[in-house]
Motif scaffolding. Structure first.
Motif, PDB file in Angstrom:
ATOM      1  N   GLY A  24      -3.212  -7.084 -12.774  1.00  0.00           N
ATOM      2  CA  GLY A  24      -1.970  -7.587 -13.365  1.00  0.00           C
ATOM      3  C   GLY A  24      -0.756  -6.751 -12.990  1.00  0.00           C
ATOM      4  N   TRP A  25      -0.840  -6.043 -11.878  1.00  0.00           N
ATOM      5  CA  TRP A  25       0.236  -5.153 -11.460  1.00  0.00           C
ATOM      6  C   TRP A  25       1.193  -5.846 -10.499  1.00  0.00           C
ATOM      7  N   THR A  26       2.453  -5.530 -10.612  1.00  0.00           N
ATOM      8  CA  THR A  26       3.464  -5.968  -9.646  1.00  0.00           C
ATOM      9  C   THR A  26       3.408  -5.011  -8.460  1.00  0.00           C
ATOM     10  N   LEU A  27       4.138  -5.359  -7.394  1.00  0.00           N
ATOM     11  CA  LEU A  27       4.254  -4.439  -6.263  1.00  0.00           C
ATOM     12  C   LEU A  27       4.854  -3.111  -6.720  1.00  0.00           C
ATOM     13  N   ASP A  28       5.861  -3.193  -7.571  1.00  0.00           N
ATOM     14  CA  ASP A  28       6.508  -1.974  -8.073  1.00  0.00           C
ATOM     15  C   ASP A  28       5.513  -1.084  -8.825  1.00  0.00           C
ATOM     16  N   ALA A  29       4.666  -1.698  -9.649  1.00  0.00           N
ATOM     17  CA  ALA A  29       3.703  -0.919 -10.436  1.00  0.00           C
ATOM     18  C   ALA A  29       2.720  -0.178  -9.526  1.00  0.00           C
ATOM     19  N   LEU A  30       2.164  -0.868  -8.529  1.00  0.00           N
ATOM     20  CA  LEU A  30       1.238  -0.203  -7.609  1.00  0.00           C
ATOM     21  C   LEU A  30       1.973   0.824  -6.765  1.00  0.00           C
ATOM     22  N   ALA A  31       3.166   0.488  -6.303  1.00  0.00           N
ATOM     23  CA  ALA A  31       3.954   1.419  -5.482  1.00  0.00           C
ATOM     24  C   ALA A  31       4.199   2.727  -6.232  1.00  0.00           C
ATOM     25  N   THR A  32       4.501   2.627  -7.507  1.00  0.00           N
ATOM     26  CA  THR A  32       4.731   3.824  -8.324  1.00  0.00           C
ATOM     27  C   THR A  32       3.460   4.657  -8.418  1.00  0.00           C
ATOM     28  N   ARG A  33       2.330   3.988  -8.603  1.00  0.00           N
ATOM     29  CA  ARG A  33       1.059   4.710  -8.758  1.00  0.00           C
ATOM     30  C   ARG A  33       0.613   5.395  -7.463  1.00  0.00           C
ATOM     31  N   CYS A  34       0.960   4.825  -6.312  1.00  0.00           N
ATOM     32  CA  CYS A  34       0.491   5.420  -5.048  1.00  0.00           C
ATOM     33  C   CYS A  34       1.608   6.110  -4.263  1.00  0.00           C
ATOM     34  N   HIS A  35       2.808   6.189  -4.852  1.00  0.00           N
ATOM     35  CA  HIS A  35       3.935   6.904  -4.258  1.00  0.00           C
ATOM     36  C   HIS A  35       4.318   6.368  -2.876  1.00  0.00           C
ATOM     37  N   ILE A  36       4.323   5.048  -2.768  1.00  0.00           N
ATOM     38  CA  ILE A  36       4.784   4.345  -1.567  1.00  0.00           C
ATOM     39  C   ILE A  36       5.883   3.415  -2.043  1.00  0.00           C
ATOM     40  N   SER A  37       6.922   3.241  -1.247  1.00  0.00           N
ATOM     41  CA  SER A  37       8.007   2.372  -1.692  1.00  0.00           C
ATOM     42  C   SER A  37       7.505   0.936  -1.827  1.00  0.00           C
ATOM     43  N   PRO A  38       8.052   0.172  -2.778  1.00  0.00           N
ATOM     44  CA  PRO A  38       7.635  -1.224  -2.935  1.00  0.00           C
ATOM     45  C   PRO A  38       7.823  -2.045  -1.657  1.00  0.00           C
TER      46      PRO A  38
END
Length: 194
Positions: A24-38
């Motif tokens: 249920g994650w957005t691109l922004d949510a995963l990007a934040t968790r893996c420290h990669i820009s959305p």
């Protein structure tokens, strides 16, 4: 070879996107968790950016998976199991799981033609638990001094610290069994019956 690499690349991208969406994650949510820009993550998922190993590590970690799980081949070789029969007197066994699969359990199909009950003194014991279901025929389960008849469609589960054996009752029986590591060692590698 180039096509295989492109297919695997696409499969990795699909896995990343599917795992992200399943959480249920957005691109922004995963990007934040893996420290990669959305925007970079979006390009990775859509195929507009090459996937680099240094990006896969944090993505896999954030998705609570492994790099191996993300990059494993999508061909049938890693899916289809072609079991080979292993014959011992009165028993034919087909191992239906890969070694060390399913958290250390093994799944096997057994055809048992041995109808001779084992004396209680000769019944094996080992640590663990076993489960089986009868696919066809009727099984005779010996648990210590007890004899239990298990008909087609029924299942049995028992502690293997109880002396035990499975044999055929009134003709051949086929069972599907799940064995833990100790059961596999005792019954599949040791060549004895359950």
């Amino acid at each position: 070879m180039e096509q295989e690499s492109a297919d695997l690349d696409q499969l990795i991208r699909q896995r990343i996107r599917s795992l992200r969406l399943a959480r249920g994650w957005t691109l922004d949510a995963l990007a934040t968790r893996c420290h990669i820009s959305p925007s970079n993550l979006s390009r990775i998922e859509t195929g507009r950016r090459r996937i680099a190993l240094d990006q896969l590590v944090p993505i896999a970690r954030a998705l609570d998976t492994t790099i191996d799980a993300l990059v494993e081949s999508g061909d049938d070789q890693d899916v289809v199991i072609r079991p080979q029969p292993c014959n011992t007197p009165g028993y034919t066994t087909w191992l239906l799981s890969r070694e060390r699969s399913l958290n250390g359990v093994s799944i096997a199909k057994m055809r048992i033609t041995n109808e001779h009950p084992v004396g209680a003194a000769a019944l094996p014991v080992h640590p663990g638990h076993e489960w089986f279901t009868v696919l066809s025929g009727t099984a005779r389960l010996q648990l210590g001094e007890r004899t239990i008849i298990i008909n087609e469609g029924n299942a049995a589960e028992f502690s293997t610290m109880t002396p035990h054996a499975i044999s055929a009752h009134d003709g051949p029986v086929e069972i599907l069994t799940i064995l833990d590591h100790n059961g596999e060692r005792a019954h599949l590698r040791g060549g004895t019956s359950s």
